[in-house]
Design an enzyme around this catalytic site. Sequence first.
Site, PDB file in Angstrom:
ATOM      1  N   ILE A  43       0.845  -1.183   0.000  1.00 53.58           N
ATOM      2  CA  ILE A  43       0.000   0.000   0.000  1.00 53.58           C
ATOM      3  C   ILE A  43       0.888   1.244   0.000  1.00 53.58           C
ATOM      4  O   ILE A  43       1.919   1.279   0.686  1.00 53.58           O
ATOM      5  CB  ILE A  43      -0.979  -0.003   1.204  1.00 53.58           C
ATOM      6  CG1 ILE A  43      -2.028   1.092   1.075  1.00 53.58           C
ATOM      7  CG2 ILE A  43      -0.247   0.063   2.530  1.00 53.58           C
ATOM      8  CD1 ILE A  43      -3.190   0.960   2.060  1.00 53.58           C
ATOM      9  N   CYS A  44       0.508   2.208  -0.818  1.00 55.73           N
ATOM     10  CA  CYS A  44       1.166   3.506  -0.824  1.00 55.73           C
ATOM     11  C   CYS A  44       0.067   4.558  -0.639  1.00 55.73           C
ATOM     12  O   CYS A  44      -1.031   4.232  -0.200  1.00 55.73           O
ATOM     13  CB  CYS A  44       1.979   3.721  -2.103  1.00 55.73           C
ATOM     14  SG  CYS A  44       0.992   3.882  -3.614  1.00 55.73           S
ATOM     15  N   GLN A  45       0.323   5.781  -0.972  1.00 55.16           N
ATOM     16  CA  GLN A  45      -0.665   6.836  -0.735  1.00 55.16           C
ATOM     17  C   GLN A  45      -1.875   6.730  -1.661  1.00 55.16           C
ATOM     18  O   GLN A  45      -3.001   6.844  -1.218  1.00 55.16           O
ATOM     19  CB  GLN A  45      -0.009   8.218  -0.861  1.00 55.16           C
ATOM     20  CG  GLN A  45      -0.856   9.360  -0.375  1.00 55.16           C
ATOM     21  CD  GLN A  45      -1.049   9.387   1.142  1.00 55.16           C
ATOM     22  OE1 GLN A  45      -0.489   8.596   1.882  1.00 55.16           O
ATOM     23  NE2 GLN A  45      -1.868  10.292   1.606  1.00 55.16           N
ATOM     24  N   GLY A 105      -1.837   4.391  -4.706  1.00 58.37           N
ATOM     25  CA  GLY A 105      -1.882   3.170  -5.483  1.00 58.37           C
ATOM     26  C   GLY A 105      -1.060   3.167  -6.756  1.00 58.37           C
ATOM     27  O   GLY A 105      -1.272   2.318  -7.619  1.00 58.37           O
ATOM     28  N   PHE A 108      -3.733   4.227   0.383  1.00 62.46           N
ATOM     29  CA  PHE A 108      -4.201   4.610   1.711  1.00 62.46           C
ATOM     30  C   PHE A 108      -5.414   5.527   1.640  1.00 62.46           C
ATOM     31  O   PHE A 108      -6.308   5.437   2.479  1.00 62.46           O
ATOM     32  CB  PHE A 108      -3.072   5.273   2.509  1.00 62.46           C
ATOM     33  CG  PHE A 108      -3.482   5.645   3.905  1.00 62.46           C
ATOM     34  CD1 PHE A 108      -3.511   4.688   4.904  1.00 62.46           C
ATOM     35  CD2 PHE A 108      -3.855   6.940   4.213  1.00 62.46           C
ATOM     36  CE1 PHE A 108      -3.904   5.014   6.193  1.00 62.46           C
ATOM     37  CE2 PHE A 108      -4.250   7.280   5.502  1.00 62.46           C
ATOM     38  CZ  PHE A 108      -4.274   6.312   6.502  1.00 62.46           C
TER      39      PHE A 108
END
Length: 135
Positions: A78-80, A82, A107
Amino acid sequence: MLASARSRLSRVTPEQAFAELDAGAVLIDIRPAGQRAADGEVPGSVVIERNHLEWRLDPESGARLPWAKDYDLRPIVICQEGYTSSLAAAALQDLGLAKATDVDGGFRAWRAAGLPTARPAEKTVEIAPGASSAW
């Protein structure tokens, strides 16, 4: 590059990722400390800085995390938003972690779905060696 990476992934929604945690998947948060400090963290996730990701999860690496013992691991990155997570998940597949994928929307989508989040001061995440804490 992004389209190529995503063509290989079976991306999951935040809700699907949350459900998979009970089945043994590991949610890997690759966001920098500044983003996690500003927006929050996912309780139970493992924070691995993007530049450490491959060698922390490669079962053949001498710097792997203790629980990254085999290639059957199900890492969900997961990143900010996607984007970076898609590239990271594809890199993990290149290492042989065939079950690696990422959270569609990152996120932001996780939080918008009303799934659990925590302030960094609550210390609900595992910080991998080399990663910066957000608290």
